[in-house]
Design a protein around this motif. Structure first.
Motif, PDB file in Angstrom:
ATOM      1  N   VAL A 321       0.839  -1.198   0.000  1.00  0.00           N
ATOM      2  CA  VAL A 321       0.000   0.000   0.000  1.00  0.00           C
ATOM      3  C   VAL A 321       0.875   1.250   0.000  1.00  0.00           C
ATOM      4  O   VAL A 321       1.904   1.311   0.680  1.00  0.00           O
ATOM      5  N   GLY A 322       0.453   2.246  -0.766  1.00  0.00           N
ATOM      6  CA  GLY A 322       1.115   3.547  -0.737  1.00  0.00           C
ATOM      7  C   GLY A 322       2.447   3.589  -1.451  1.00  0.00           C
ATOM      8  O   GLY A 322       3.303   4.413  -1.118  1.00  0.00           O
ATOM      9  N   ASP A 323       2.618   2.747  -2.467  1.00  0.00           N
ATOM     10  CA  ASP A 323       3.879   2.736  -3.216  1.00  0.00           C
ATOM     11  C   ASP A 323       3.726   3.625  -4.446  1.00  0.00           C
ATOM     12  O   ASP A 323       3.403   3.165  -5.542  1.00  0.00           O
ATOM     13  N   SER A 324       3.963   4.909  -4.268  1.00  0.00           N
ATOM     14  CA  SER A 324       3.794   5.865  -5.367  1.00  0.00           C
ATOM     15  C   SER A 324       4.977   5.862  -6.326  1.00  0.00           C
ATOM     16  O   SER A 324       4.898   6.467  -7.405  1.00  0.00           O
ATOM     17  N   VAL A 325       6.057   5.184  -5.972  1.00  0.00           N
ATOM     18  CA  VAL A 325       7.214   5.096  -6.862  1.00  0.00           C
ATOM     19  C   VAL A 325       6.970   4.067  -7.957  1.00  0.00           C
ATOM     20  O   VAL A 325       7.139   4.339  -9.149  1.00  0.00           O
ATOM     21  N   HIS A 326       6.538   2.869  -7.563  1.00  0.00           N
ATOM     22  CA  HIS A 326       6.351   1.776  -8.515  1.00  0.00           C
ATOM     23  C   HIS A 326       4.910   1.603  -8.983  1.00  0.00           C
ATOM     24  O   HIS A 326       4.660   0.990 -10.017  1.00  0.00           O
ATOM     25  N   MET A 327       3.956   2.128  -8.195  1.00  0.00           N
ATOM     26  CA  MET A 327       2.550   1.879  -8.498  1.00  0.00           C
ATOM     27  C   MET A 327       1.711   3.125  -8.222  1.00  0.00           C
ATOM     28  O   MET A 327       0.802   3.107  -7.402  1.00  0.00           O
TER      29      MET A 327
END
Length: 358
Positions: A321-327
C-alpha cells in the motif's frame, strides 16, 4: 528518463502475505506514458503494455531477469494506436489485439515474428460500435475479439482472424438500453456461450448470450450500487463458477455466482477495504483459483484476497500500500503463468512493477 529498479531478495517459500516489488521500470515517458492495460504472452516470456499518451504498445521481457525487466521492442503509431488502451494476445500467439480509446479502433499487431519490431497488420475504425473501447477479451476458440466500449455503451464482436488485415464487426449490442451504461470490461465464460460486461455508469453486469456471434442477446443483468459502485474489472474463476468484480467507488471486490444459473448472477460475497484497495481497479485471478489480485488506483496498492476458503467471505491475505514510486495509480494487474509474480502497470508513474507473490 527511465528508471529500472533491481531487487535481489527472493522469498524462501511461497507466502502470499508478504508481496514485494522485485523489479520495475518507472518513469518511462517514451514507451510507458500513462499505461492503462497489459497482457501476458501465452508462454509467459513477455508482457505487452499499452501506452495511452504515447500511442504505443511495448514488449517487455520479464522472465530473463524478473528483477530487471526490459523493453525489447515497441511500436508507436498515432493512427492505429491512437490512445492505445487494452491488449490481448490471440489464442494461437501470432497476433496482439489492441484497442485505442481515442481512435475508436482495434488493431491487429504482429509481435511474434520479431518481438523487437512489432508491426500493425490490420485495423478497424468504428465509432458506432467501438466509441472509446476499454474492455477486451479473446474468445476461447480464438476466432473473435470482444470489445466493450464506454462511450457507445456497446459490445462489439470482431473477427480478427479470418483476414487479420481486415478485421470486421460480426455482431454488436450498442446503447445503454440494449446492454449496460458505460461498458468498461468484458470476459467470456469457459464454455464460450456467454460473456459478462460491466457497466460503470449503472453499476451493473450484463450476461450476454454469444452462441450466435452475429446476434448477441442480453439474457440477464445484476445491478448493485452499494457493493458494486463503478465496476471496473472482471475476471472469472478457472472453474467458471464465480465472477470477481473490482469496484472503484465502493472500494470493493464483489463475488458473483454465475455457475448454474445462466441468466441471473447472484451476489454471494463482497470485501470492502478502502485501505488496501481504495479505488479498486484492475483484477486478476491465480491459475489455481485460490486468490484474486486487486490494484487500488487511489491507494497506490496491490492486494491479495483469498477467495477459495470461503467465497462468501473473501479475506485479505497481503498487500503493498502507498507505493507511489512503482505503483502510482495502478490500473491493471496480471498474474504470471507460473503464479510467482503479479505485473502491475501504473499510469502516473509511467511504470510496470514486477511483484513477487510467491
Amino acid at each position: 528518463t527511465t528508471t529500472t529498479t533491481t531487487t535481489t531478495t527472493t522469498p524462501t517459500s511461497c507466502n502470499r502475505a508478504e508481496p514485494f516489488v522485485a523489479g520495475s521500470i518507472t518513469q518511462d515517458t517514451t514507451r510507458l506514458n500513462y499505461p492503462p492495460s497489459l497482457g501476458i504472452q501465452k508462454n509467459g516470456s513477455f508482457v505487452f503494455v499499452t501506452s495511452y499518451f504515447s500511442d504505443c504498445i511495448s514488449v517487455i521481457d520479464v522472465v530473463t531477469d524478473p528483477s530487471s525487466p526490459s523493453v525489447i521492442g515497441w511500436l508507436t503509431d498515432a493512427t492505429n494506436l491512437n490512445g492505445a488502451y487494452s491488449v490481448r494476445e490471440s489464442m494461437d500467439g501470432r497476433y496482439l489485439f489492441v484497442t485505442s480509446w481515442d481512435g475508436d479502433s482495434i488493431a491487429v499487431v504482429d509481435a511474434s515474428s520479431d518481438p523487437t519490431n512489432p508491426v500493425v497488420v490490420g485495423s478497424l475504425f468504428d465509432s458506432t460500435n467501438m466509441n472509446a473501447p476499454e474492455g477486451l477479451a479473446v474468445s476461447i476458440d480464438g476466432t473473435h475479439a470482444y470489445v466493450a466500449s464506454t462511450l457507445s455503451s456497446s459490445l462489439a464482436i470482431v473477427d480478427c482472424i479470418s483476414d487479420p488485415t481486415t478485421p470486421f464487426v460480426v455482431g454488436s449490442l450498442t446503447g445503454s438500453s440494449n446492454l449496460v451504461d458505460g461498458a468498461k470490461a468484458v470476459v467470456e465464460s469457459p464454455d464460450g456461450m456467454r460473456v459478462f460486461v460491466a457497466g460503470w455508469r449503472d453499476d451493473s453486469v450484463a450476461v450476454v448470450d454469444v452462441t450466435d456471434k452475429s446476434q448477441p442477446v442480453v439474457v440477464g443483468t445484476y445491478q448493485d450500487s452499494t457493493n458494486m459502485n463503478y465496476p471496473t474489472g472482471l475476471v472469472l474463476s478457472p472453474s467458471g463458477e464465480y465472477l470477481y468484480v473490482s469496484c472503484y467507488l465502493s472500494d470493493a471486490v464483489v463475488v458473483l455466482y454465475v455457475g448454474t444459473n445462466l441468466t441471473t448472477p447472484v451476489l454471494i460475497g463482497a470485501l470492502v477495504d478502502s485501505t488496501n484497495f481504495d479505488g479498486a481497479y484492475g483484477i486478476d485471478v491465480s491459475a489455481d483459483g485460490k486468490h484474486v489480485f486487486v490494484s487500488g488506483a487511489v491507494s497506490n496498492s496491490l492486494a491479495i484476497v483469498d477467495v477459495e476458503t470461503d467465497p462468501a467471505n473473501p479475506k485479505l491475505v497481503g498487500s503493498i500500500v502507498g507505493d507511489s514510486v512503482h505503483m502510482n495509480t495502478p490500473y491493471a494487474v496480471a498474474v504470471s503463468v507460473d503464479n510467482r509474480f503479479a505485473y502491475v502497470v501504473a499510469q502516473e508513474s509511467d511504470s510496470i512493477a514486477v511483484v513477487s507473490i510467491c
